[in-house]
Design an enzyme around this catalytic site. Structure first.
Site, PDB file in Angstrom:
ATOM      1  N   LEU A 103       0.815  -1.211   0.000  1.00  0.00           N
ATOM      2  CA  LEU A 103       0.000   0.000   0.000  1.00  0.00           C
ATOM      3  C   LEU A 103       0.849   1.261   0.000  1.00  0.00           C
ATOM      4  O   LEU A 103       0.441   2.294  -0.511  1.00  0.00           O
ATOM      5  CB  LEU A 103      -0.936   0.022   1.218  1.00  0.00           C
ATOM      6  CG  LEU A 103      -2.045  -1.022   1.238  1.00  0.00           C
ATOM      7  CD1 LEU A 103      -2.799  -0.963   2.556  1.00  0.00           C
ATOM      8  CD2 LEU A 103      -3.004  -0.801   0.079  1.00  0.00           C
ATOM      9  N   GLY A 104       2.013   1.214   0.598  1.00  0.00           N
ATOM     10  CA  GLY A 104       2.874   2.396   0.668  1.00  0.00           C
ATOM     11  C   GLY A 104       4.176   2.034   1.343  1.00  0.00           C
ATOM     12  O   GLY A 104       4.287   1.017   2.036  1.00  0.00           O
TER      13      GLY A 104
ATOM     14  N   GLY B  75       8.088   3.956   2.921  1.00  0.00           N
ATOM     15  CA  GLY B  75       8.851   5.161   3.212  1.00  0.00           C
ATOM     16  C   GLY B  75       9.960   4.864   4.180  1.00  0.00           C
ATOM     17  O   GLY B  75      10.229   3.701   4.524  1.00  0.00           O
TER      18      GLY B  75
ATOM     19  N   MET C 253      10.063   5.203   7.249  1.00  0.00           N
ATOM     20  CA  MET C 253       9.658   4.691   8.555  1.00  0.00           C
ATOM     21  C   MET C 253       8.938   3.346   8.460  1.00  0.00           C
ATOM     22  O   MET C 253       8.329   2.919   9.413  1.00  0.00           O
ATOM     23  CB  MET C 253       8.741   5.709   9.251  1.00  0.00           C
ATOM     24  CG  MET C 253       9.447   7.018   9.603  1.00  0.00           C
ATOM     25  SD  MET C 253      10.918   6.754  10.623  1.00  0.00           S
ATOM     26  CE  MET C 253      10.163   6.083  12.095  1.00  0.00           C
TER      27      MET C 253
ATOM     28  N   LYS D 298       1.416  -2.846   9.073  1.00  0.00           N
ATOM     29  CA  LYS D 298       2.585  -1.971   9.074  1.00  0.00           C
ATOM     30  C   LYS D 298       3.777  -2.772   9.594  1.00  0.00           C
ATOM     31  O   LYS D 298       3.755  -3.307  10.701  1.00  0.00           O
ATOM     32  CB  LYS D 298       2.331  -0.762   9.978  1.00  0.00           C
ATOM     33  CG  LYS D 298       3.513   0.192  10.062  1.00  0.00           C
ATOM     34  CD  LYS D 298       3.653   1.006   8.793  1.00  0.00           C
ATOM     35  CE  LYS D 298       4.795   1.998   8.917  1.00  0.00           C
ATOM     36  NZ  LYS D 298       4.875   2.862   7.732  1.00  0.00           N
TER      37      LYS D 298
ATOM     38  N   ASP E  94       1.483  13.990  15.687  1.00  0.00           N
ATOM     39  CA  ASP E  94       1.728  14.137  14.254  1.00  0.00           C
ATOM     40  C   ASP E  94       0.410  14.320  13.500  1.00  0.00           C
ATOM     41  O   ASP E  94       0.185  13.732  12.450  1.00  0.00           O
ATOM     42  CB  ASP E  94       2.468  12.914  13.720  1.00  0.00           C
ATOM     43  CG  ASP E  94       3.074  13.175  12.332  1.00  0.00           C
ATOM     44  OD1 ASP E  94       3.312  12.187  11.617  1.00  0.00           O
ATOM     45  OD2 ASP E  94       3.288  14.344  11.978  1.00  0.00           O
TER      46      ASP E  94
ATOM     47  N   ASN F 111      -2.670  12.395   7.836  1.00  0.00           N
ATOM     48  CA  ASN F 111      -3.035  11.404   8.839  1.00  0.00           C
ATOM     49  C   ASN F 111      -4.515  11.440   9.169  1.00  0.00           C
ATOM     50  O   ASN F 111      -4.935  10.920  10.199  1.00  0.00           O
ATOM     51  CB  ASN F 111      -2.222  11.615  10.120  1.00  0.00           C
ATOM     52  CG  ASN F 111      -0.841  11.004  10.023  1.00  0.00           C
ATOM     53  OD1 ASN F 111      -0.587  10.199   9.138  1.00  0.00           O
ATOM     54  ND2 ASN F 111       0.053  11.400  10.908  1.00  0.00           N
TER      55      ASN F 111
ATOM     56  N   ASP G  53      -2.252   6.819  12.874  1.00  0.00           N
ATOM     57  CA  ASP G  53      -0.973   6.988  13.597  1.00  0.00           C
ATOM     58  C   ASP G  53      -1.157   7.659  14.936  1.00  0.00           C
ATOM     59  O   ASP G  53      -0.442   8.592  15.295  1.00  0.00           O
ATOM     60  CB  ASP G  53       0.012   7.792  12.744  1.00  0.00           C
ATOM     61  CG  ASP G  53       0.623   6.916  11.667  1.00  0.00           C
ATOM     62  OD1 ASP G  53       1.385   7.444  10.875  1.00  0.00           O
ATOM     63  OD2 ASP G  53       0.316   5.713  11.637  1.00  0.00           O
TER      64      ASP G  53
END
Length: 903
Positions: A18-19, A21, A23, A41, A134, A139, A151
């Site tokens: 899905l994504g 990066g 992190m 995740k 954040d 988000n 998050d």
């Protein structure tokens, strides 16, 4: 390292990325145990390799998983597989607020609703000791059910050489765009509070600053702080003030400027001190806007500001989200008034052109109803679906796979629904998806409601004659909970609802004795029950101590002592003109825990029309005026009609169709029902509960002369289905708690000893004999849902399932036996019977839909003329093209005519 499709983390199957990066990486995966899609995740290696950070990650993930809020992304699980740590989250379908803002600012009415949801979610987290740290548009996910914050509160770690604190788990959003490290930093800096950028200790007020920056961008379409580099962004946050919202959006009210400006104060002590403070002020914005003078249009006319138009919607959303809104530190506004509005839901054919089987979610944010999608009324095979409508929106969502679902009830967190389809109790996510079967045909046939507590127990009525059952959503077999002894009367259990303790529940009991009918309270811990009081509708409980019930067609409220389990004080009127028709009374009222009430208006008595229709469903005539009619049966020659009429107790009436006259046939104070004609049209058989409250079979001359004769009595309740054309048998169903409903034939000569036609652990009902006396058509739930069967008569032999829809019920033969009609979920269906010669097996054509609009009334909701060209159907008294709305009341306790009191 990227995970390929088909690989596994624990028991989760990876489906697609899905994504990704700096992190970590996010994947779409499948949970095979619950058959649902999730987002996983994968925790970065620099965290997984440090035991202290990994343990902190697990603790904080567990804390977040404990949050229960409709606008916070759900954390399902945390795990470790072959050295890889991962987090399992709710898979969301929608777009981020950042993606939406790329198209420009939001309309103010939509902005206020979303802002209220964001602030409400922040307040929930803050009260659990979790700071987001954040918050930014990336988000915030916009889904069909509203906002979802991502998050939330995961561990903040200062990595060596890193000047700004970062999250252990970075942004999760189902997007195909890579989350680059640079983009993540820039996107975060523009919403960080000054103390966060300076590396000082932060608390919930840092989230308030971020919220102000998000609100500013939602209103203006531009960021409050921006720059060409990280340094310039930090400088803007630390030393600059953005232009007021009103300077960029002239129609915005001054109070909204104050909300944003106070959120963005550089000094944490000068900001709103909690998300609850922001909620309180947001609730006042539409009130201030509505009170402001209208702006002048360019043409010189007066027009209403968008804020004023949004006042009702935003006040609703704010009231749904929190308790005690509208109280500023500076002043105390007047108490919120009662507000009512209507929901024009799509047509539901089964419900008689009204929204049917509806329920308000526990948090009052949404309503689920069984409806027919617009444009589907004329489509072949079109059926009702569950429809979820957020109350802060004008459109709802149809839940695929819920055709003909009945009696939906919400989970306590509002995220799931339980409902009945055919002979099954099922559950699914409120947003749609796979379904899980909780109970089957051994306890479910003619459902009458369910209720769900916080411990995962569902109490339900799968058959009104079987009592109440409980089942765990985690699995297991249904267990009986409460069953009142017969005590000389037929009993029907309906509409359970849990009390706040999650152990006791209210339910409605319909009995032949008025002093036995009404609301009862039971417990999942014991079989003990006690009567609370009378009611004409299902009970509803409104915390902390109000019981809602029906008295005639009036909705009443009275205090209920939850410790002593009894009513106290004096009842007061909440609303009148309540629909209390038998098929509607259980579906017509719903209330949330925070003051949202929904009900369906109606007229007392459940009046219905006796309407003639052609084979296309067009109205071609009417018999008399509306009355509380049930179970119409045409005489063999078609000149007269026998029908039950509920005026207090039910009686049998005979209507002369040519002369337009009506004659009452029975006069006993008890109830008489299910009339059927003898083949010569001289007598009418029916059931009555005049002997000890149990329905037995009687017969009387159709012209009213002579005495009524008792034909058959037994300890079980009975309903007459048909009189065979040769005059030899009466077909009836007998209801027993052990064997449910079975079909019998009563010989009308000799010793009159009934013989069982169809008997099984399933429910067999509505038996009718073909005109040649060779076949019995009836309904059974042995196939998992109610279907139409035909078997040989009177002796057992061949048996065939005729219907091929989700439901087939209430059969009737044409006079020549060459056509069979039945009710397929409110739609009349025809089957041509082509082989009736002696010795031949029965054959039939494919079912052909004729028209929709049949009311769900057992055991006879229509009859057919001798030539099969016209149908006499029971119809709602209101015009067929009128869709009755659902009335929704906010703050319904305000302004009651008297207050519930213990005095």
């Amino acid at each position: 390292m990227a995970l390929p499709a088909g690989s596994r983390l624990g028991h989760y199957e990876i489906l697609a990325p899905l994504g990704a990066g700096g992190m970590g990486e996010v994947y779409k995966a499948r949970d095979p145990r619950l058959n649902r899609s999730v987002a996983i995740k994968v925790v970065p290696s620099h965290i997984a390799e440090r035991e202290d950070l990994r343990q902190r990650f697990e603790r904080e993930a567990q804390t977040l998983a404990a949050l229960n809020h409709p606008h916070i992304c759900v954390v399902h699980d945390v795990g470790r597989h072959e050295g890889t740590d991962y987090l399992v989250m709710e898979l969301l379908d929608g777009e981020t607020l950042a993606d939406r803002l790329a198209r420009g600012p939001l309309p103010f009415d939509q902005l206020l609703v979303l802002a209220t949801q964001i602030a409400d979610a922040l307040d929930k987290a803050h009260r659990h000791g979790i700071t987001h740290r954040d918050l930014k548009p990336g988000n915030v996910m916009l889904t069909k059910g509203g906002v979802k914050l991502l998050d939330f509160g995961l561990a903040r770690v200062r990595e060596p050489g890193q000047g700004v604190a970062a999250s252990v788990v970075a942004t999760y959003a189902p997007t195909a765009k890579p989350l680059t490290a640079e983009g993540t930093i820039l996107g975060t800096l523009q919403y960080m509070a000054p103390e966060q950028l300076e590396g000082r200790e932060v608390d919930v007020r840092a989230d308030i600053f971020s919220l102000g920056a998000v609100l500013y961008e939602m209103a203006t379409g531009r960021r409050a702080f921006d720059g060409k580099s990280q340094v310039s962004v930090i400088a803007a946050v630390l030393g600059s003030e953005p232009p007021p919202v009103s300077s960029l959006v002239p129609l915005s009210p001054p109070l909204f400027d104050d909300v944003v400006r106070t959120c963005l104060a550089k000094d944490p002590d000068a900001r709103w001190q909690s998300a609850a403070d922001v909620l309180r002020v947001l609730a006042l914005v539409p009130k201030h806007a509505a009170a402001a003078p209208a702006a002048t249009s360019p043409g010189g006319g007066r027009r209403v500001l968008p804020w004023a138009v949004a006042a009702a919607v935003v006040g609703l959303a704010a009231g749904l989200g929190t308790a005690g809104l509208g109280v500023l530190p500076q002043s105390d506004p007047p108490p919120a008034p009662r507000v009512a509005f209507e929901i024009d839901a799509p047509i539901s054919v089964t419900g008689g052109n009204t929204p049917y089987f509806f329920a308000v979610s526990p948090d009052g944010r949404s309503l689920v109803a069984r409806v027919r999608p617009p444009g589907a009324e004329a489509a072949d095979g079109a059926r009702d679906l569950l429809w979820v409508r957020p109350l802060d929106r004008v459109e709802g969502t149809y839940l695929e796979g819920t055709q003909d679902a009945q009696w939906p009830c919400w989970s306590p967190d509002g995220r799931s629904l339980a409902f009945f389809v055919g002979s099954e109790l099922r559950m699914m996510d409120a947003g749609g998806g796979p379904q899980q079967v909780l109970a089957g045909s051994n306890v479910v046939s003619i459902a009458r409601g369910c209720t769900w507590n916080a411990q995962g127990t569902i109490v339900f009525v799968g058959d009104p004659a079987l009592g109440l059952f409980g089942v765990q959503v985690s699995g297991g077999s249904p267990m009986p909970l409460a069953l009142v002894g017969k005590r000389g009367g037929a009993l029907s259990y309906r509409w359970p609802v849990f009390l706040p303790d999650g152990t006791h529940f209210l339910f409605h009991l319909e009995a032949n004795s008025p002093d036995q009918s009404g609301i009862y309270v039971g417990s999942i811990d014991s079989g003990e029950i006690r009567r609370v009081g009378p009611s004409s509708i299902k009970p509803q409980f409104a915390p902390p101590d109000l019981l809602l019930f029906g008295r005639d067609n009036v909705l009443m409220a009275q205090r209920f002592d939850t410790s002593r389990l009894e009513l106290i004080g004096t009842p007061v009127r909440v609303a009148g003109d309540l629909d209390t028709a038998p098929e509607q009374a259980g579906a017509g009222v719903s209330v949330s825990a925070n003051g949202v009430l929904a009900y369906r208006p109606g007229r007392p008595g459940g009046n219905r029309l006796l309407a003639w229709t052609d084979r296309l469903g067009q109205r071609v005539g009417q018999v008399g005026s509306a009355a509380p009619y049930l179970n119409p049966r045409l005489s063999p020659d078609g000149s007269r009609l026998a029908v039950a009429r509920e005026d207090g107790s039910a009686d049998i009436w005979v209507l002369d169709l040519a002369r337009g006259t009506s004659t009452r046939l029975t006069f006993d104070a008890a109830s008489e029902d299910t009339p059927v004609w003898s083949p010569d049209g001289q007598r009418i058989a029916f059931v009555s509960n005049r002997r000890g409250g149990v329905f037995d079979i009687y017969v009387k001359n159709a012209n009213g002369t002579g005495d009524e004769q008792l034909l058959f009595a037994s300890p079980d309740d009975k309903m007459v289905g048909d009189w065979s054309a040769d005059g030899r048998y009466l077909v009836f169903e007998s209801q027993n708690a052990a064997t449910r409903s079975d079909l019998w034939a009563l010989p009308l000569t000799g010793e009159r000893q009934p013989m069982k036609l169809v008997g099984s652990p399933f429910t067999e009902r509505a038996g009718v004999v073909s005109p040649d006396g060779r076949w019995l058509a009836y309904t059974s739930d042995e196939a998992g849902s109610i279907q139409l069967f035909v078997q040989t008569f009177p002796n057992p032999g061949g048996k065939w399932q005729v219907s091929n829809t989700l439901r087939g019920a209430l059969p009737q033969w044409r006079a020549d036996g060459k056509e069979l009609f039945y009710d397929a979920s409110g739609r009349l269906v025809s089957v041509d019977v082509s082989a009736t010669r002696p010795g031949a097996e029965l054959t039939w054509s494919s079912p052909q839909p004729l028209f929709a609009g049949l009311l769900s009334l057992w055991p006879h909701n229509f009859d057919v003329s001798r030539d099969g060209t016209r149908f006499l159907v029971l119809a709602r008294e209101r015009p067929a093209d009128r869709v009755e709305p659902i009335v929704v009341m906010m703050n319904w306790q305000a302004g009651l005519t008297g207050a519930p009191s213990s005095e």
